[in-house]
Design an enzyme around this catalytic site. Structure first.
Site, PDB file in Angstrom:
ATOM      1  N   GLY A   9       0.822  -1.208   0.000  1.00 13.93           N
ATOM      2  CA  GLY A   9       0.000   0.000   0.000  1.00 13.93           C
ATOM      3  C   GLY A   9       0.852   1.251   0.000  1.00 13.93           C
ATOM      4  O   GLY A   9       2.079   1.203   0.161  1.00 13.93           O
ATOM      5  N   GLN A  10       0.201   2.398  -0.163  1.00 18.41           N
ATOM      6  CA  GLN A  10       0.932   3.655  -0.282  1.00 18.41           C
ATOM      7  C   GLN A  10       1.759   3.965   0.972  1.00 18.41           C
ATOM      8  O   GLN A  10       2.945   4.295   0.883  1.00 18.41           O
ATOM      9  CB  GLN A  10      -0.035   4.806  -0.551  1.00 18.41           C
ATOM     10  N   THR A  96      -9.533   7.230   9.367  1.00 20.38           N
ATOM     11  CA  THR A  96     -10.007   8.044   8.249  1.00 20.38           C
ATOM     12  C   THR A  96     -11.015   9.114   8.669  1.00 20.38           C
ATOM     13  O   THR A  96     -11.709   8.969   9.691  1.00 20.38           O
ATOM     14  CB  THR A  96     -10.671   7.124   7.204  1.00 20.38           C
ATOM     15  N   ASP A  97     -11.105  10.158   7.863  1.00 15.74           N
ATOM     16  CA  ASP A  97     -12.132  11.183   8.058  1.00 15.74           C
ATOM     17  C   ASP A  97     -13.534  10.638   7.796  1.00 15.74           C
ATOM     18  O   ASP A  97     -14.530  11.253   8.204  1.00 15.74           O
ATOM     19  CB  ASP A  97     -11.869  12.361   7.115  1.00 15.74           C
ATOM     20  N   TYR A 120     -17.755   1.750   4.519  1.00 20.49           N
ATOM     21  CA  TYR A 120     -16.324   1.925   4.772  1.00 20.49           C
ATOM     22  C   TYR A 120     -16.101   2.672   6.082  1.00 20.49           C
ATOM     23  O   TYR A 120     -15.306   2.241   6.929  1.00 20.49           O
ATOM     24  CB  TYR A 120     -15.681   2.676   3.607  1.00 20.49           C
ATOM     25  N   LYS A 124     -14.305   1.272   9.589  1.00 17.93           N
ATOM     26  CA  LYS A 124     -13.149   1.916  10.211  1.00 17.93           C
ATOM     27  C   LYS A 124     -13.474   2.344  11.639  1.00 17.93           C
ATOM     28  O   LYS A 124     -12.602   2.307  12.531  1.00 17.93           O
ATOM     29  CB  LYS A 124     -12.694   3.120   9.384  1.00 17.93           C
TER      30      LYS A 124
END
Length: 283
Positions: A9-10, A96-97, A120, A124
């Site tokens: 992943g990034q 995450t936002d 999603y 999270k």
């Protein structure tokens, strides 16, 4: 030794560049669909700290596969956190936002009530709750709009589209902070280090790039820096329907991260310039 969940992943890719001495577990070594195996990997490795840089990130796909997304984003990090708590070592988890409803225009504070709009975000949030419930030393780092020279992301998509299209329509009513994966990786390492020295810093934090911008203006900056002639037309989210509803407001208040760890919001425009050099995009 730091144990990292994630390899391709990034953020995991950037972590490998910054901390090659850490141990990285790919899906073949620690499948997040098997939370018990993730916990067992921590118990066996006995690391000084663990970082979860792996996740289910297919936002739209999560709408149809919420059970699987919740195992990966919810049950797995909770199991990791419990394993770290049992060893007494710090656990850093990226969130995450999307745990917020995206209402208003004010940056979300870390203690703002959560209200995910879709599967999603719900998955999270389950992960966040599980990490806190584990009771160990931890940091939940909420971030947004991740980009890098690696993997699939908005910057690379815009560059690819601009090769064949002179005009693009891009959503302009979603506002957030594009965040360089390299900056997230560096933040995770620094937070893990500080947590080991001062467990009282455990908690939830925000980390996003500055300044906040719309997707359309983000695209314009990409094309300007890359020397692309592609023009951008602002459109509302309603004109680009997706299975999962995106937050209109992804702004996050990152003050606590700066105050606690001395980590400022990264300048995404400067990082974008570096990424274009890596990709050998020349004006």
């Amino acid at each position: 030794m730091i144990l990292v969940f994630g390899k391709t992943g990034q953020v995991a890719t950037e972590l490998q560049a910054l901390a090659p001495e850490a141990v990285y577990l790919g899906r073949d070594q620690a499948d997040l669909m098997d939370p018990a195996a993730c916990a067992a990997a921590i118990a066996a490795a006995k690391p000084a700290a663990a970082i979860n840089a792996a996740a289910w990130t297919a936002v739209d796909k999560a709408e149809a596969e919420e059970v699987a997304a919740t195992v990966v984003n919810g049950a797995a990090p909770a199991a990791m956190a419990r394993a770290c708590a049992a060893l007494g070592v710090p656990f850093v988890h990226i969130s995450t936002d999307y745990v917020f409803d995206g209402a208003g225009e004010t940056p979300f504070a870390v203690d703002h009530p959560t209200a995910p709009l879709g599967a999603y975000g719900r998955s999270k949030l389950v992960g966040e709750e599980g990490v806190r419930a584990a009771g160990g030393v931890h940091a939940i780092l909420r971030t947004s709009w991740v980009f890098s020279a690696h993997g699939a992301n908005f910057v690379k998509t815009m560059l690819r589209l601009s090769e064949t299209r002179a005009h693009l329509t891009v959503v302009a009513d979603q506002i957030g902070g594009p965040t360089p994966a390299r900056a997230i990786a560096a933040a995770c390492l620094e937070i893990a280090r500080q947590l080991a020295a001062d467990p009282a810093k455990s908690g939830t934090y925000h980390f996003s790039g500055a300044p906040d911008v719309s997707w359309a203006d983000f695209a314009r900056e990409i094309f300007a820096q890359a020397g692309r002639a592609t023009t951008v037309e602002d459109i509302p989210s309603a004109a680009y329907p997706t299975p999962a509803k995106r937050p209109s407001n992804s702004r996050m208040d990152c003050a606590r991260t700066a105050e606690t760890f001395g980590i400022a919001r990264p300048d995404w425009k400067a990082e974008l310039s570096d990424i274009l050099k890596i990709l050998e995009i020349k004006k």
